[in-house]
Design a protein around this motif. Structure first.
Motif, PDB file in Angstrom:
ATOM      1  N   ARG A  67      -8.651  -9.476  28.494  1.00  0.00           N
ATOM      2  CA  ARG A  67      -9.600  -9.772  27.418  1.00  0.00           C
ATOM      3  C   ARG A  67     -10.578  -8.618  27.250  1.00  0.00           C
ATOM      4  N   ASP A  68     -11.001  -8.146  28.374  1.00  0.00           N
ATOM      5  CA  ASP A  68     -12.005  -7.092  28.382  1.00  0.00           C
ATOM      6  C   ASP A  68     -11.454  -5.816  27.748  1.00  0.00           C
ATOM      7  N   VAL A  69     -10.248  -5.408  28.157  1.00  0.00           N
ATOM      8  CA  VAL A  69      -9.706  -4.170  27.601  1.00  0.00           C
ATOM      9  C   VAL A  69      -9.274  -4.362  26.154  1.00  0.00           C
ATOM     10  N   ALA A  70      -8.880  -5.587  25.808  1.00  0.00           N
ATOM     11  CA  ALA A  70      -8.533  -5.844  24.410  1.00  0.00           C
ATOM     12  C   ALA A  70      -9.755  -5.586  23.538  1.00  0.00           C
ATOM     13  N   ALA A  71     -10.902  -6.041  24.023  1.00  0.00           N
ATOM     14  CA  ALA A  71     -12.136  -5.822  23.270  1.00  0.00           C
ATOM     15  C   ALA A  71     -12.462  -4.336  23.199  1.00  0.00           C
ATOM     16  N   LYS A  72     -12.235  -3.628  24.310  1.00  0.00           N
ATOM     17  CA  LYS A  72     -12.499  -2.184  24.335  1.00  0.00           C
ATOM     18  C   LYS A  72     -11.563  -1.464  23.367  1.00  0.00           C
ATOM     19  N   ASP A  79     -12.389   3.855  17.892  1.00  0.00           N
ATOM     20  CA  ASP A  79     -12.274   4.351  16.527  1.00  0.00           C
ATOM     21  C   ASP A  79     -10.866   4.021  16.041  1.00  0.00           C
ATOM     22  N   GLN A  80     -10.824   3.460  14.850  1.00  0.00           N
ATOM     23  CA  GLN A  80      -9.521   3.074  14.334  1.00  0.00           C
ATOM     24  C   GLN A  80      -9.202   3.849  13.072  1.00  0.00           C
ATOM     25  N   LYS A  81      -7.927   4.110  12.922  1.00  0.00           N
ATOM     26  CA  LYS A  81      -7.486   4.846  11.744  1.00  0.00           C
ATOM     27  C   LYS A  81      -7.686   3.968  10.510  1.00  0.00           C
ATOM     28  N   PHE A  86     -11.561   6.919  11.332  1.00  0.00           N
ATOM     29  CA  PHE A  86     -11.019   8.242  11.040  1.00  0.00           C
ATOM     30  C   PHE A  86      -9.848   8.053  10.094  1.00  0.00           C
ATOM     31  N   PHE A  87      -9.505   9.147   9.423  1.00  0.00           N
ATOM     32  CA  PHE A  87      -8.592   8.985   8.304  1.00  0.00           C
ATOM     33  C   PHE A  87      -7.491  10.017   8.303  1.00  0.00           C
ATOM     34  N   ALA A  88      -6.394   9.587   7.740  1.00  0.00           N
ATOM     35  CA  ALA A  88      -5.267  10.499   7.595  1.00  0.00           C
ATOM     36  C   ALA A  88      -5.375  11.168   6.228  1.00  0.00           C
ATOM     37  N   ARG A  89      -4.483  12.073   5.988  1.00  0.00           N
ATOM     38  CA  ARG A  89      -4.479  12.826   4.750  1.00  0.00           C
ATOM     39  C   ARG A  89      -4.364  11.887   3.553  1.00  0.00           C
ATOM     40  N   GLY A  90      -5.237  12.118   2.573  1.00  0.00           N
ATOM     41  CA  GLY A  90      -5.230  11.262   1.383  1.00  0.00           C
ATOM     42  C   GLY A  90      -4.181  11.684   0.374  1.00  0.00           C
ATOM     43  N   ILE A  91      -4.116  12.974   0.143  1.00  0.00           N
ATOM     44  CA  ILE A  91      -3.097  13.472  -0.793  1.00  0.00           C
ATOM     45  C   ILE A  91      -1.955  13.997   0.052  1.00  0.00           C
ATOM     46  N   THR A  92      -0.879  13.267   0.075  1.00  0.00           N
ATOM     47  CA  THR A  92       0.230  13.771   0.864  1.00  0.00           C
ATOM     48  C   THR A  92       1.211  14.460  -0.059  1.00  0.00           C
ATOM     49  N   GLU A  93       1.754  15.504   0.452  1.00  0.00           N
ATOM     50  CA  GLU A  93       2.789  16.200  -0.301  1.00  0.00           C
ATOM     51  C   GLU A  93       4.074  15.864   0.392  1.00  0.00           C
ATOM     52  N   ARG A 150      -6.502  14.517  11.522  1.00  0.00           N
ATOM     53  CA  ARG A 150      -7.281  13.318  11.238  1.00  0.00           C
ATOM     54  C   ARG A 150      -8.725  13.750  11.031  1.00  0.00           C
ATOM     55  N   THR A 151      -9.448  12.981  10.244  1.00  0.00           N
ATOM     56  CA  THR A 151     -10.858  13.321  10.057  1.00  0.00           C
ATOM     57  C   THR A 151     -11.597  13.087  11.371  1.00  0.00           C
ATOM     58  N   ALA A 152     -12.649  13.848  11.569  1.00  0.00           N
ATOM     59  CA  ALA A 152     -13.451  13.667  12.775  1.00  0.00           C
ATOM     60  C   ALA A 152     -14.062  12.266  12.738  1.00  0.00           C
ATOM     61  N   PRO A 153     -13.985  11.549  13.874  1.00  0.00           N
ATOM     62  CA  PRO A 153     -14.443  10.153  13.878  1.00  0.00           C
ATOM     63  C   PRO A 153     -15.914   9.990  13.471  1.00  0.00           C
ATOM     64  N   ASP A 154     -16.731  10.997  13.732  1.00  0.00           N
ATOM     65  CA  ASP A 154     -18.153  10.842  13.424  1.00  0.00           C
ATOM     66  C   ASP A 154     -18.408  10.876  11.915  1.00  0.00           C
ATOM     67  N   LEU A 155     -17.396  11.214  11.130  1.00  0.00           N
ATOM     68  CA  LEU A 155     -17.613  11.291   9.683  1.00  0.00           C
ATOM     69  C   LEU A 155     -17.049  10.077   8.943  1.00  0.00           C
ATOM     70  N   GLY A 156     -16.640   9.091   9.718  1.00  0.00           N
ATOM     71  CA  GLY A 156     -16.062   7.899   9.108  1.00  0.00           C
ATOM     72  C   GLY A 156     -16.977   7.264   8.066  1.00  0.00           C
ATOM     73  N   PHE A 157     -18.274   7.424   8.270  1.00  0.00           N
ATOM     74  CA  PHE A 157     -19.224   6.773   7.352  1.00  0.00           C
ATOM     75  C   PHE A 157     -19.119   7.307   5.926  1.00  0.00           C
TER      76      PHE A 157
END
Lengths: 269, 216, 216
Positions: free
Chosen positions: A125-130, A135-137, A141-148, C79-86
């Motif tokens: 339970r504890d690690v599930a919460a951790k 940070d989740q994609k 954080f984000f992947a490329r928006g415009i993909t080629e 991936r974008t740097a996590p601190d810029l997620g905002f």
């Protein structure tokens, strides 16, 4: 298994507040992810490190809970009752000295395993919460928006084997019944030529006309020329039909093929 | 850039240092599905930021890199450097059987070369589309031969070295003749007296271009 | 990096200079949202390239920038740097709310992988609904692993590269707290006294199914 406990809870002796408190705990029984989860929740009320938990005390808590639920006529899943039976057995093992010559694990071993299970579940339970707090994609954080997208350039190459080549040649040669090969261009009518001719003629034909009647006079006697002209005319007819200029019909297999100029606004063929 | 940051901080009260703004623009351009305009950048960045300046820095940073910051209309985006476009392709080669029309045309050229288009059509009994001939030329299996010294001086087609190579032939003469085709069961056995391989009467006139093979 | 390029050119005959290879890797990684493996990189770059080396340079170059080069399993992505997620509220995708059962099941698969359904049930003390597992498979966070070589040959579950990508993990070894759990013996499969190991009876019928899945 819970008969002795049930005696302690006579309907009249349960005060309204007690009853509500019990219900608050129990009504949510569906909210528990099974007996182990319930045990963990009850264990937390002991306010001790799970490693030092008193399994005996926990078993008693659990049995009391089940008794209350029954008292309140709350339907409990079989899992909970199986666990209650097992805990009652464990409790007896823990309280009574082992029977001489009795087989199987000791009460202590069983209790230790239950403690391990609780600790492990709590840890998961504890690690599930951790994990979920990482940070989740797509959130942090984000992947490329415009993909080629990689263009899959599909290069088609054609191939043929010598056998294909020979078969093709054999096919052409057998088509003509092995007639000696001569470049008798005069006896071949091309589709283009038939098309040219028919384009002009089609306007003059009134109703359904056999395509045979479109053959030029000088192509009708020689069987070879007639065959070529017929084929060319037929191919030309199909082409004209495709262009929507004529309609084609054939009454039956091998019946004469008839064509006519396509009349505006008339469906069917 | 770092040396500019303090000045920036003074003039734009509380705005993040320009290096930080540059990171922000970088992340936004990277993650956004569409090109982003300056007002959009400003709207998404903390108050007091100067996206134009940050963008200028970023643009410079990506000069000569594998991707560049490019302007599309009023908006900005990160795009693959033009010279690396070739990396965005993955070539898959699909091998297909040659169409019936093409293989027949090819066979006629091989057996009757040099042969004109009109002759091909006569032998096949149907017209030969330009596409079929073009395809065979493109595959480098046939090529133009000498012009025929007949009225209209039509071009002829002959097979190429590439053709011989592909089919494992030393010369086109090695192609099996009609008898062999029949023996191999490729022709229905219906012997017609006097039938041989093609005779190519017309080619007799072509003594400037020797026929590549004799019939059997 | 520039000073290394000539040496590189000598050792890798005809391969582009490493700086150029770095640009190529940069372009390829920027072009896609999905992680790209080294073999994939090598397959798209000119012959003789060393994508691993180029990647190492590139990774360094993007340290501290708005976007970073990250390793996900055997693959690489930007991936974008996590601190810029905002800054990315617009890009935020609503992740489907996972039930408590699903979250716990996911964690158990991640920390205990490869793990059988029976083992998951043993840990949670409750049966795992098909829907929970299906949901995690559908999200491409877990997949089937190798069958366990125990009676009944039950299938196991493992987490996917997509899971690592989503949670920003390089490998499953980087899961938070995994070392501590292991040290505490909480990742061991301890048989219930007197019962032996979990038996996976329900999977016993599956043994006619060939092992479809490899574990990596």
């Amino acid at each position: 298994m819970t008969g002795m406990d049930q005696d302690n809870f006579e309907e009249g002796r349960v005060s309204v507040t007690e009853r509500l408190a019990a219900e608050a705990l129990i009504v949510d029984v569906d909210g528990y992810e099974g007996p182990l989860d319930l045990l963990l929740t009850l264990g937390r009320t002991q306010k001790v490190d799970l490693r030092q938990i008193s399994i005996l005390q926990l078993a008693e808590q659990y049995l009391a809970f089940i008794a209350q639920a029954r008292d309140l006529r709350i339907e409990l899943a079989a899992d909970y009752l199986v666990m209650a039976a097992w805990l009652a057995f464990l409790k007896s093992r823990l309280l009574l000295p082992p029977e001489p010559g009795s087989e199987g694990p000791s009460g202590e071993e069983l209790a230790a395993h239950l403690a391990f299970q609780l600790e492990r579940l709590a840890a998961m339970r504890d690690v599930a919460a951790k994990l979920m707090a990482r940070d989740q994609k797509g959130r942090d954080f984000f992947a490329r928006g415009i993909t080629e997208d990689v263009a899959r350039v599909r290069r088609v190459t054609h191939t043929a084997s010598l056998l294909d080549l020979m078969q093709a040649y054999a096919r052409i040669r057998t088509k003509d019944d092995f007639r000696p090969f001569v470049l008798d261009r005069v006896s071949v009518m091309t589709m283009e030529r038939a098309l040219e001719r028919m384009r002009h003629l089609i306007g003059f034909a009134g109703d359904w006309t056999d395509i045979a009647s479109y053959l030029p006079d000088d192509w009708q006697t020689d069987p070879q020329k007639r065959r070529s002209a017929t084929a060319a005319n037929f191919a030309a007819s199909l082409e004209l039909a495709k262009e929507g200029r004529i309609e084609i019909r054939q009454g039956d297999t091998f019946a004469p093929i008839q064509i006519r100029k396509r009349l505006p606004r008339e469906g069917g063929r | 850039m770092a040396d500019k940051a303090p000045a920036q901080e003074e003039s734009l009260f509380k705005a993040p240092p320009i290096a930080e703004q540059e990171r922000m623009v970088e992340a936004i351009l990277f993650a956004t599905a569409d090109p982003v305009t300056l007002p959009e950048l400003a709207g998404r960045m903390p108050h007091g930021c100067d996206p134009a300046e940050a963008l200028a820095h970023l643009r410079k940073r990506y000069e000569g890199r594998g991707v560049n910051i490019v302007k599309i209309g009023d908006a900005w985006a990160i795009r693959t450097a033009p010279d690396l476009g070739f990396l965005m392709q993955k070539e898959t080669v699909e091998v297909r059987k040659l169409s019936r029309a093409a293989i027949e045309t090819l066979a006629i050229v091989a057996y009757h070369q040099p042969v004109t288009r009109a002759e091909i059509e006569e032998i096949r009994g149907v017209s030969v589309s330009r596409g079929t001939v073009d395809q065979l030329i493109e595959m480098e299996w046939i090529r133009f031969g000498r012009r025929r010294m007949t009225p209209g001086r039509p071009v002829t087609f002959v097979v190429t070295e590439g053709f011989l190579d592909h089919f494992g032939l030393e010369t086109a003469r090695d192609l099996p003749g009609i008898k062999e085709l029949r023996a191999a069961g490729l022709l229905e056995s219906r012997p017609t007296p006097g039938l041989g391989a093609p005779t190519d009467d017309d080619d007799a006139a072509d003594d400037d271009q020797p026929p590549l093979f004799e019939d059997d």
